[in-house]
Design a protein around this motif. Structure first.
Motif, PDB file in Angstrom:
ATOM      1  N   LEU A 127     -21.675  78.707  48.977  1.00  0.00           N
ATOM      2  CA  LEU A 127     -23.101  78.458  49.541  1.00  0.00           C
ATOM      3  C   LEU A 127     -23.892  79.599  50.130  1.00  0.00           C
ATOM      4  N   TYR A 128     -23.124  80.622  50.714  1.00  0.00           N
ATOM      5  CA  TYR A 128     -23.721  81.504  51.545  1.00  0.00           C
ATOM      6  C   TYR A 128     -24.417  82.638  50.642  1.00  0.00           C
ATOM      7  N   SER A 129     -25.736  83.333  51.143  1.00  0.00           N
ATOM      8  CA  SER A 129     -26.205  84.115  50.463  1.00  0.00           C
ATOM      9  C   SER A 129     -26.514  85.454  51.280  1.00  0.00           C
ATOM     10  N   PRO A 130     -25.573  86.447  51.541  1.00  0.00           N
ATOM     11  CA  PRO A 130     -25.682  87.177  52.779  1.00  0.00           C
ATOM     12  C   PRO A 130     -26.488  88.580  52.390  1.00  0.00           C
ATOM     13  N   ASP A 131     -27.075  89.084  53.450  1.00  0.00           N
ATOM     14  CA  ASP A 131     -27.467  90.723  53.165  1.00  0.00           C
ATOM     15  C   ASP A 131     -26.337  91.668  53.443  1.00  0.00           C
ATOM     16  N   VAL A 132     -25.556  91.432  54.619  1.00  0.00           N
ATOM     17  CA  VAL A 132     -24.480  91.998  54.757  1.00  0.00           C
ATOM     18  C   VAL A 132     -23.194  91.225  54.575  1.00  0.00           C
ATOM     19  N   ALA A 133     -22.342  91.437  53.568  1.00  0.00           N
ATOM     20  CA  ALA A 133     -21.000  90.645  53.446  1.00  0.00           C
ATOM     21  C   ALA A 133     -19.745  91.457  53.925  1.00  0.00           C
ATOM     22  N   VAL A 134     -19.107  90.791  54.890  1.00  0.00           N
ATOM     23  CA  VAL A 134     -18.019  91.750  55.271  1.00  0.00           C
ATOM     24  C   VAL A 134     -16.522  90.758  54.631  1.00  0.00           C
ATOM     25  N   LEU A 135     -15.587  91.830  54.132  1.00  0.00           N
ATOM     26  CA  LEU A 135     -14.462  91.141  53.489  1.00  0.00           C
ATOM     27  C   LEU A 135     -13.453  91.970  54.088  1.00  0.00           C
ATOM     28  N   ASN A 136     -12.635  91.044  54.887  1.00  0.00           N
ATOM     29  CA  ASN A 136     -11.493  92.092  55.728  1.00  0.00           C
ATOM     30  C   ASN A 136     -10.245  92.076  55.015  1.00  0.00           C
ATOM     31  N   ASN A 137      -9.938  90.985  54.289  1.00  0.00           N
ATOM     32  CA  ASN A 137      -8.592  90.908  53.410  1.00  0.00           C
ATOM     33  C   ASN A 137      -8.447  89.748  52.878  1.00  0.00           C
ATOM     34  N   VAL A 138      -7.621  89.547  51.816  1.00  0.00           N
ATOM     35  CA  VAL A 138      -7.296  88.566  50.935  1.00  0.00           C
ATOM     36  C   VAL A 138      -5.809  88.260  50.935  1.00  0.00           C
TER      37      VAL A 138
END
Length: 464
Positions: A181-192
């Motif tokens: 649902l979210y539309s970020p300007d900055v997306a942080v992805l730390n781990n999966v």
């Protein structure tokens, strides 16, 4: 929503619901709510804090749903048979999930910073919020944990910050798929890693989230996340890694019992950073936060200086106290990666570990059974001891296909010292009775704020 400013939260005391209710109340919405814990007289201080903010509280019996103009907000964990939900249907009130309301506020903001990943979301969100606050950006922050930097006598449960600046910082949840649902300007992805969903589903959800952003700040030190990064537009990508190869790297780590230092290296330039929170995982969290701050226009060195003042979160490797040579630590660890990070941090220093892990539900136990067992078998040292009580249960229907007893049996078969003590208070009493000087007692688990109260009681018991 300008003409419909009355919101009712079903389960308002939840870790994701309370901060959202506080943000809406501060922004001028009329906010009310109910909670099962309120009816059970659990955690009264939390509900007193909500009432001091002008939020009306009701029993969870439908009595708070009085108008079709109310927006009734509930998490996905709330069942349709709960009286408030029945009343909302009867009244014809608009229904929204917590994520739907949060994503609407988030997407309407000017600078949208979304923090994703299986582990570390709350810490990274808190770090970014603190950096933006420290440099005068006056952000709005939506967190699932209490941020110690913002705790005050009138804000003892500071899991939200409501500012006048352009930035909205929020952790986003993959467990129910609402990250979409979210539309970020900055997306942080730390781990999966494995938690609530299969890795295949997680790869799709996280990958789609990062691909939307103007800048994706991605931890390529994590193998799964690095694989996702390979599919992203390099022009929109900023990578980081702990002791690896990336746009920003941490090197020369120097751990301390409750802190850690490292060299921050970008573009051949190096500066020393010392965090007031411990562990290699928190170095990765700090890199994520610095990268996000840079993407929001803050120079690297200013962001790095500010993050050193981050005081941490409640229930994230939180030292409750020490008595008779025994330390008690309260921790949110509840999936294999989170727990492993805590154990690795503790094993950097001498002392036996006495662990109580309260699973956060029967469903997660079923999903994570093999990975939990393998992690504990690998990470527990011979002198350590692990105790599991029954999972947290706060009402409703639930399938109990895998239990704490099953997990303990699997771990014990690997020759690790694991014990099943069904009653949580009895499990805690066992650890207190077993402890000797030099030991660290660690309480781990999610979705149950009373674990902090239990940790405080255990500290009292050690002194008596």
């Amino acid at each position: 929503m300008a003409n419909r400013k009355s919101c009712f939260f079903v389960g308002i005391g939840g870790s994701g619901m309370m901060p959202l209710s506080l943000i809406l109340a501060k922004r001028g919405y009329r906010v009310a709510g109910s909670d099962r814990s309120l009816d059970q007289a659990r955690l009264p201080a939390k509900f007193e804090a909500l009432e001091r903010r002008g939020i009306r509280l009701f029993p969870q019996d439908g009595s708070g749903i009085t108008s079709p103009n109310q927006i009734v907000i509930a998490s996905t964990a709330v069942e349709e048979t709960v009286p408030d939900m029945v009343a909302a249907t009867r009244m014809g009130a608009e229904r929204m999930s917590r994520a739907e309301m949060l994503s609407r506020l988030f997407n309407e903001s000017t600078m949208r910073i979304g923090v994703a990943g299986t582990s570390g979301k709350s810490t990274v969100t808190g770090m970014i919020g603190w950096i933006l606050h420290a440099v005068g950006r006056d952000p709005t922050v939506m967190n699932g944990a209490v941020m110690k930097n913002f705790v005050a006598p009138d804000a003892p449960f500071a899991s939200a910050l409501v500012g006048e600046g352009d930035a909205f910082v929020s952790e986003v949840d993959e467990s129910d798929g609402s990250i979409a649902l979210y539309s970020p300007d900055v997306a942080v992805l730390n781990n999966v890693s494995l938690d609530h969903k299969s890795l295949e589903e997680l790869r799709r959800l996280f990958g789609d989230f990062a691909a939307k952003a103007k800048t994706a700040v991605v931890n390529v030190g994590d193998a799964e996340t690095a694989a996702l990064a390979a599919g992203l537009n390099r022009e929109n990508l900023f990578t980081f890694a702990v002791e690896g190869e990336a746009d920003m790297v941490a090197e020369n780590l120097s751990p301390e019992p409750f802190a850690i230092g490292f060299d921050l290296v970008t573009g051949g330039e190096c500066r020393r950073v010392r965090l007031a929170v411990p562990g290699r995982h928190n170095v990765a969290n700090a890199l994520a936060a610095i990268g996000a701050a840079m993407a929001a226009g803050i120079p690297r060195d200013i962001a790095a200086e500010a993050v050193q003042g981050f005081a941490g979160l409640k229930r994230r490797f939180e030292l409750v106290g020490e008595a008779n040579g025994v330390a008690i630590i309260d921790d949110f660890g509840h999936n294999p990666d989170k727990i492993a990070a805590t154990l690795d941090t503790l094993h950097e220093f001498p002392g036996r570990l006495l662990l109580m892990f309260q699973p956060h539900g029967y469903g997660p136990l079923k999903v994570m059974r093999r990975e939990l067992v393998e992690m504990f078998a690998k990470k527990l040292k011979r002198e350590d001891q692990l105790v599991l009580p029954d999972p947290v249960y706060q009402g409703g229907t639930v399938a109990r296909e895998v239990t704490s007893a099953d997990i303990v049996a699997d771990i014990a078969a690997t020759d690790a010292d694991a014990r099943y003590i069904p009653d949580r208070d009895s499990a805690a009493a066992h650890l207190v009775a077993t402890a000797r000087p030099g030991d660290r007692i660690v309480l781990m688990g999610a979705r149950d704020d009373t674990l902090s109260q239990l940790a405080a009681r255990m500290l009292d018991d050690l002194t008596s």
